[in-house]
Motif scaffolding. Structure first.
Motif, PDB file in Angstrom:
ATOM      1  N   GLY A   1      -7.820   8.636  10.059  1.00  0.00           N
ATOM      2  CA  GLY A   1      -8.263   9.841   9.369  1.00  0.00           C
ATOM      3  C   GLY A   1      -9.240   9.571   8.242  1.00  0.00           C
ATOM      4  O   GLY A   1      -9.659  10.515   7.548  1.00  0.00           O
ATOM      5  N   ALA A   2      -9.615   8.305   8.031  1.00  0.00           N
ATOM      6  CA  ALA A   2     -10.559   7.959   6.966  1.00  0.00           C
ATOM      7  C   ALA A   2     -11.923   8.596   7.228  1.00  0.00           C
ATOM      8  O   ALA A   2     -12.396   8.622   8.368  1.00  0.00           O
ATOM      9  N   LEU A   3     -12.536   9.092   6.177  1.00  0.00           N
ATOM     10  CA  LEU A   3     -13.784   9.841   6.337  1.00  0.00           C
ATOM     11  C   LEU A   3     -15.004   8.963   6.511  1.00  0.00           C
ATOM     12  O   LEU A   3     -15.968   9.362   7.170  1.00  0.00           O
ATOM     13  N   ARG A   4     -14.994   7.774   5.907  1.00  0.00           N
ATOM     14  CA  ARG A   4     -16.206   6.950   5.892  1.00  0.00           C
ATOM     15  C   ARG A   4     -16.014   5.666   6.693  1.00  0.00           C
ATOM     16  O   ARG A   4     -14.896   5.171   6.836  1.00  0.00           O
ATOM     17  N   CYS A   5     -17.125   5.157   7.200  1.00  0.00           N
ATOM     18  CA  CYS A   5     -17.121   3.880   7.904  1.00  0.00           C
ATOM     19  C   CYS A   5     -17.476   2.787   6.899  1.00  0.00           C
ATOM     20  O   CYS A   5     -18.662   2.538   6.613  1.00  0.00           O
ATOM     21  N   GLU A   6     -16.449   2.163   6.355  1.00  0.00           N
ATOM     22  CA  GLU A   6     -16.649   1.135   5.335  1.00  0.00           C
ATOM     23  C   GLU A   6     -15.344   0.378   5.149  1.00  0.00           C
ATOM     24  O   GLU A   6     -14.283   0.841   5.584  1.00  0.00           O
ATOM     25  N   PRO A   7     -15.396  -0.792   4.493  1.00  0.00           N
ATOM     26  CA  PRO A   7     -14.154  -1.519   4.231  1.00  0.00           C
ATOM     27  C   PRO A   7     -13.230  -0.703   3.327  1.00  0.00           C
ATOM     28  O   PRO A   7     -13.672  -0.061   2.372  1.00  0.00           O
TER      29      PRO A   7
ATOM     30  N   LEU B   1       9.773  19.820   2.300  1.00  0.00           N
ATOM     31  CA  LEU B   1       9.055  18.968   1.353  1.00  0.00           C
ATOM     32  C   LEU B   1       8.278  17.873   2.082  1.00  0.00           C
ATOM     33  O   LEU B   1       7.129  17.570   1.729  1.00  0.00           O
ATOM     34  N   SER B   2       8.910  17.273   3.089  1.00  0.00           N
ATOM     35  CA  SER B   2       8.220  16.213   3.819  1.00  0.00           C
ATOM     36  C   SER B   2       7.064  16.775   4.629  1.00  0.00           C
ATOM     37  O   SER B   2       6.014  16.124   4.773  1.00  0.00           O
ATOM     38  N   GLY B   3       7.210  18.001   5.147  1.00  0.00           N
ATOM     39  CA  GLY B   3       6.093  18.637   5.841  1.00  0.00           C
ATOM     40  C   GLY B   3       4.936  18.895   4.902  1.00  0.00           C
ATOM     41  O   GLY B   3       3.770  18.681   5.257  1.00  0.00           O
ATOM     42  N   ALA B   4       5.249  19.343   3.683  1.00  0.00           N
ATOM     43  CA  ALA B   4       4.197  19.554   2.687  1.00  0.00           C
ATOM     44  C   ALA B   4       3.499  18.239   2.356  1.00  0.00           C
ATOM     45  O   ALA B   4       2.274  18.189   2.173  1.00  0.00           O
ATOM     46  N   GLY B   5       4.284  17.163   2.289  1.00  0.00           N
ATOM     47  CA  GLY B   5       3.689  15.853   2.039  1.00  0.00           C
ATOM     48  C   GLY B   5       2.722  15.447   3.127  1.00  0.00           C
ATOM     49  O   GLY B   5       1.655  14.880   2.861  1.00  0.00           O
ATOM     50  N   LEU B   6       3.077  15.760   4.380  1.00  0.00           N
ATOM     51  CA  LEU B   6       2.199  15.404   5.491  1.00  0.00           C
ATOM     52  C   LEU B   6       0.932  16.256   5.490  1.00  0.00           C
ATOM     53  O   LEU B   6      -0.139  15.774   5.876  1.00  0.00           O
ATOM     54  N   VAL B   7       1.046  17.505   5.067  1.00  0.00           N
ATOM     55  CA  VAL B   7      -0.157  18.328   4.921  1.00  0.00           C
ATOM     56  C   VAL B   7      -1.106  17.687   3.907  1.00  0.00           C
ATOM     57  O   VAL B   7      -2.329  17.630   4.127  1.00  0.00           O
ATOM     58  N   VAL B   8      -0.556  17.180   2.816  1.00  0.00           N
ATOM     59  CA  VAL B   8      -1.371  16.495   1.812  1.00  0.00           C
ATOM     60  C   VAL B   8      -2.050  15.276   2.422  1.00  0.00           C
ATOM     61  O   VAL B   8      -3.228  15.011   2.165  1.00  0.00           O
ATOM     62  N   VAL B   9      -1.325  14.530   3.261  1.00  0.00           N
ATOM     63  CA  VAL B   9      -1.902  13.354   3.927  1.00  0.00           C
ATOM     64  C   VAL B   9      -3.132  13.741   4.741  1.00  0.00           C
ATOM     65  O   VAL B   9      -4.140  13.029   4.748  1.00  0.00           O
ATOM     66  N   GLY B  10      -3.065  14.897   5.426  1.00  0.00           N
ATOM     67  CA  GLY B  10      -4.194  15.330   6.238  1.00  0.00           C
ATOM     68  C   GLY B  10      -5.335  15.903   5.432  1.00  0.00           C
ATOM     69  O   GLY B  10      -6.514  15.700   5.760  1.00  0.00           O
ATOM     70  N   VAL B  11      -5.017  16.605   4.373  1.00  0.00           N
ATOM     71  CA  VAL B  11      -6.049  17.236   3.547  1.00  0.00           C
ATOM     72  C   VAL B  11      -6.739  16.218   2.642  1.00  0.00           C
ATOM     73  O   VAL B  11      -7.924  16.342   2.331  1.00  0.00           O
ATOM     74  N   VAL B  12      -6.000  15.196   2.232  1.00  0.00           N
ATOM     75  CA  VAL B  12      -6.531  14.163   1.335  1.00  0.00           C
ATOM     76  C   VAL B  12      -6.488  12.814   2.058  1.00  0.00           C
ATOM     77  O   VAL B  12      -5.507  12.073   1.946  1.00  0.00           O
ATOM     78  N   PRO B  13      -7.521  12.467   2.833  1.00  0.00           N
ATOM     79  CA  PRO B  13      -7.529  11.198   3.565  1.00  0.00           C
ATOM     80  C   PRO B  13      -7.406   9.997   2.632  1.00  0.00           C
ATOM     81  O   PRO B  13      -7.638  10.094   1.425  1.00  0.00           O
ATOM     82  N   GLU B  14      -7.076   8.858   3.222  1.00  0.00           N
ATOM     83  CA  GLU B  14      -6.781   7.665   2.431  1.00  0.00           C
ATOM     84  C   GLU B  14      -7.965   7.170   1.613  1.00  0.00           C
ATOM     85  O   GLU B  14      -7.769   6.528   0.568  1.00  0.00           O
ATOM     86  N   ASP B  15      -9.190   7.450   2.046  1.00  0.00           N
ATOM     87  CA  ASP B  15     -10.359   6.955   1.318  1.00  0.00           C
ATOM     88  C   ASP B  15     -10.958   8.006   0.377  1.00  0.00           C
ATOM     89  O   ASP B  15     -12.129   7.924   0.010  1.00  0.00           O
TER      90      ASP B  15
END
Length: 255
Positions: free
Chosen positions: A56-62, A133-147
């Motif tokens: 789910g990372a938005l950019r192609c980079e290290p 709560l865990s579902g809300a956490g997963l929504v955050v994971v999708g809305v805010v990618p790791e990078d």
């Protein structure tokens, strides 16, 4: 007639939708497979070395020492959001009473409703809160990618893994002895909980970190889907029982 119904009203549409919302989380497996096939990094995507969030990372980079490039990142992030929303809907639509009685096989001729004890009701409510709560956490994971905002992404992931695994353990304990799925839910929750604890302690600095994360995520996804399947089966069984009782009462009323 309603007194014979082990599922508290409304038993049909609400709990069917809640059950299907839980089962819908399995779309994650399809999305992950499709996105991984389109991976464009300098090295092939590794199920054992790469994290799910890399897809789910938005950019192609290290990123954190890994070369990340996922052209279908939008699909993976959308899958995270949909999975989280499915969990939230399940938590909202499936009542605590239904979670208590869903696995019970009430005899068809029984006229007594299945009334949960205070302890059962408390545990079922805790499961719903944890699931939401865990579902809300997963929504955050999708809305805010790791990078993007890494701290927020990791916080969402923590709520998802910790809350979901605990919810499955509590639910599994309640269901053991009532349905053959009880042990499966409990074991999947326990596996996810242990793996989550290891991940938290080691901060995922372990050999094959992607594999450890998948033990967590796959166990949770399968456990939640199984929960939904049990509730769907219980609702359908109850509906069939009510139809049978209505059909049996019509000749009696006519006579």
């Amino acid at each position: 007639m309603r007194s014979r119904q082990p599922f508290p009203a409304p038993a049909d549409v609400r709990h069917y939708l809640g059950a299907w919302s839980a089962v819908s989380v399995v779309q994650f497996f399809v999305a992950e497979a499709v996105v991984a096939l389109r991976w464009a990094g300098p090295s092939p995507y590794s199920l054992s070395e790469n994290f799910i969030s890399d897809l789910g990372a938005l950019r192609c980079e290290p990123h954190s020492g890994r070369n990340v490039c996922s052209p279908l990142n939008w699909l993976m992030d959308s899958s995270f959001v949909l999975q989280g929303l499915g969990m939230i809907l399940a938590a909202l639509l499936i009542t605590s009473s239904v979670l208590c009685v869903a696995a019970r096989h009430t005899p068809a001729r029984s006229s007594a409703p299945a009334s949960p004890s205070p302890g059962e009701a408390f545990a079922a409510t805790a499961v719903r809160i944890l699931l939401g709560l865990s579902g809300a956490g997963l929504v955050v994971v999708g809305v805010v990618p790791e990078d993007t905002i890494a701290a927020l992404h990791l916080t969402g992931a923590g709520f998802y893994f910790g809350g979901s695994s605990l919810a499955l353990v509590v639910l599994g304990v309640q269901w053991v002895g009532r349905t053959s799925a009880g042990w499966a839910v409990l074991v999947l929750g326990a596996i996810a909980a242990v793996a989550t604890a290891v991940a938290a302690i080691t901060r995922l600095h372990v050999p094959l970190p992607g594999l450890l994360e998948r033990v967590m995520a796959y166990s949770i996804t399968l456990g939640i889907a199984l929960m939904g399947a049990v509730i769907f089966s219980g609702a359908r069984r109850t509906r069939a029982r009510l139809r049978s009782l209505r059909s049996a009462s019509q000749p009696s009323a006519a006579s």
